[in-house]
Design a protein around this motif. Sequence first.
Motif, PDB file in Angstrom:
ATOM      1  N   ASP A  99      45.093  48.382  49.512  1.00  0.00           N
ATOM      2  CA  ASP A  99      46.507  48.585  49.829  1.00  0.00           C
ATOM      3  C   ASP A  99      47.025  49.932  49.323  1.00  0.00           C
ATOM      4  O   ASP A  99      48.199  50.237  49.488  1.00  0.00           O
ATOM      5  CB  ASP A  99      47.357  47.468  49.201  1.00  0.00           C
ATOM      6  N   PHE A 100      46.162  50.729  48.715  1.00  0.00           N
ATOM      7  CA  PHE A 100      46.572  52.003  48.135  1.00  0.00           C
ATOM      8  C   PHE A 100      46.445  53.144  49.137  1.00  0.00           C
ATOM      9  O   PHE A 100      45.581  53.121  50.015  1.00  0.00           O
ATOM     10  CB  PHE A 100      45.715  52.337  46.908  1.00  0.00           C
TER      11      PHE A 100
ATOM     12  N   MET B 122      56.057  47.860  42.495  1.00  0.00           N
ATOM     13  CA  MET B 122      55.054  48.790  42.958  1.00  0.00           C
ATOM     14  C   MET B 122      53.719  48.438  42.305  1.00  0.00           C
ATOM     15  O   MET B 122      53.631  48.301  41.097  1.00  0.00           O
ATOM     16  CB  MET B 122      55.505  50.208  42.585  1.00  0.00           C
ATOM     17  N   LYS B 123      52.678  48.278  43.108  1.00  0.00           N
ATOM     18  CA  LYS B 123      51.343  47.973  42.612  1.00  0.00           C
ATOM     19  C   LYS B 123      50.740  49.210  41.947  1.00  0.00           C
ATOM     20  O   LYS B 123      50.899  50.317  42.446  1.00  0.00           O
ATOM     21  CB  LYS B 123      50.477  47.532  43.793  1.00  0.00           C
ATOM     22  N   LYS B 124      50.064  48.999  40.831  1.00  0.00           N
ATOM     23  CA  LYS B 124      49.477  50.129  40.098  1.00  0.00           C
ATOM     24  C   LYS B 124      47.961  50.033  40.143  1.00  0.00           C
ATOM     25  O   LYS B 124      47.392  48.951  40.121  1.00  0.00           O
ATOM     26  CB  LYS B 124      49.976  50.134  38.666  1.00  0.00           C
ATOM     27  N   GLY B 125      47.313  51.188  40.195  1.00  0.00           N
ATOM     28  CA  GLY B 125      45.863  51.256  40.315  1.00  0.00           C
ATOM     29  C   GLY B 125      45.136  51.040  38.995  1.00  0.00           C
ATOM     30  O   GLY B 125      45.749  50.889  37.939  1.00  0.00           O
ATOM     31  N   GLN B 126      43.805  51.073  39.076  1.00  0.00           N
ATOM     32  CA  GLN B 126      42.986  50.925  37.873  1.00  0.00           C
ATOM     33  C   GLN B 126      42.972  52.231  37.090  1.00  0.00           C
ATOM     34  O   GLN B 126      43.115  53.306  37.665  1.00  0.00           O
ATOM     35  CB  GLN B 126      41.568  50.495  38.232  1.00  0.00           C
ATOM     36  N   ARG B 127      42.816  52.113  35.782  1.00  0.00           N
ATOM     37  CA  ARG B 127      42.801  53.292  34.920  1.00  0.00           C
ATOM     38  C   ARG B 127      41.620  54.191  35.245  1.00  0.00           C
ATOM     39  O   ARG B 127      40.502  53.729  35.374  1.00  0.00           O
ATOM     40  CB  ARG B 127      42.697  52.892  33.448  1.00  0.00           C
ATOM     41  N   ALA B 128      41.902  55.487  35.337  1.00  0.00           N
ATOM     42  CA  ALA B 128      40.857  56.488  35.545  1.00  0.00           C
ATOM     43  C   ALA B 128      40.737  57.361  34.304  1.00  0.00           C
ATOM     44  O   ALA B 128      39.943  58.291  34.267  1.00  0.00           O
ATOM     45  CB  ALA B 128      41.181  57.339  36.761  1.00  0.00           C
TER      46      ALA B 128
ATOM     47  N   SER C 126      46.072  57.210  43.848  1.00  0.00           N
ATOM     48  CA  SER C 126      46.902  56.150  43.268  1.00  0.00           C
ATOM     49  C   SER C 126      46.092  54.904  42.910  1.00  0.00           C
ATOM     50  O   SER C 126      46.537  54.076  42.131  1.00  0.00           O
ATOM     51  CB  SER C 126      48.027  55.758  44.234  1.00  0.00           C
ATOM     52  N   CYS C 127      44.867  54.798  43.460  1.00  0.00           N
ATOM     53  CA  CYS C 127      44.066  53.585  43.230  1.00  0.00           C
ATOM     54  C   CYS C 127      43.237  53.650  41.948  1.00  0.00           C
ATOM     55  O   CYS C 127      42.875  52.633  41.388  1.00  0.00           O
ATOM     56  CB  CYS C 127      43.141  53.314  44.416  1.00  0.00           C
ATOM     57  N   GLY C 128      42.907  54.860  41.504  1.00  0.00           N
ATOM     58  CA  GLY C 128      42.100  55.035  40.292  1.00  0.00           C
ATOM     59  C   GLY C 128      40.606  55.045  40.542  1.00  0.00           C
ATOM     60  O   GLY C 128      39.826  55.194  39.618  1.00  0.00           O
ATOM     61  N   LYS C 129      40.182  54.920  41.790  1.00  0.00           N
ATOM     62  CA  LYS C 129      38.748  54.828  42.106  1.00  0.00           C
ATOM     63  C   LYS C 129      38.100  56.159  42.493  1.00  0.00           C
ATOM     64  O   LYS C 129      36.880  56.244  42.583  1.00  0.00           O
ATOM     65  CB  LYS C 129      38.532  53.826  43.240  1.00  0.00           C
TER      66      LYS C 129
ATOM     67  N   GLY D 229      39.186  59.413  49.074  1.00  0.00           N
ATOM     68  CA  GLY D 229      39.073  58.398  50.112  1.00  0.00           C
ATOM     69  C   GLY D 229      38.563  57.056  49.620  1.00  0.00           C
ATOM     70  O   GLY D 229      38.378  56.130  50.412  1.00  0.00           O
ATOM     71  N   SER D 230      38.354  56.909  48.315  1.00  0.00           N
ATOM     72  CA  SER D 230      37.827  55.653  47.758  1.00  0.00           C
ATOM     73  C   SER D 230      38.767  54.472  47.943  1.00  0.00           C
ATOM     74  O   SER D 230      38.348  53.327  47.784  1.00  0.00           O
ATOM     75  CB  SER D 230      37.520  55.820  46.270  1.00  0.00           C
ATOM     76  N   HIS D 231      40.016  54.726  48.279  1.00  0.00           N
ATOM     77  CA  HIS D 231      40.997  53.650  48.469  1.00  0.00           C
ATOM     78  C   HIS D 231      40.817  52.916  49.794  1.00  0.00           C
ATOM     79  O   HIS D 231      41.430  51.870  49.997  1.00  0.00           O
ATOM     80  CB  HIS D 231      42.415  54.229  48.424  1.00  0.00           C
TER      81      HIS D 231
END
Length: 79
Positions: A44-45, A1-7, A26-29, A38-40
């Motif tokens: 792919d998030f 499972m792909k993991k997002g950037q730290r928030a 899930s993307c961290g953005k 909606g930043s994803h």
Amino acid sequence: MKKGQRAGDGAFAVEVEQGKSYFWCSCGKSSKQPFCDGSHKGTDFTPLAYKAEESKKLFFCACKQTDNQPFCDGSHNKK
């Protein structure tokens, strides 16, 4: 499972309301952490839906590295 950037480096404590749906970023953005704004788009998030079964405080993951999405599992301590 792909993991997002730290928030963040901890958890977001949120008082959820019974019957309400929440969409965890899930993307961290997202600028509305821990929830999706909606930043994803274009990645792919996708947000993860959570429907509260009861009103209570829950701890949503901020580091996006958890294996217990959308909740914190302490992964932020494993930098």
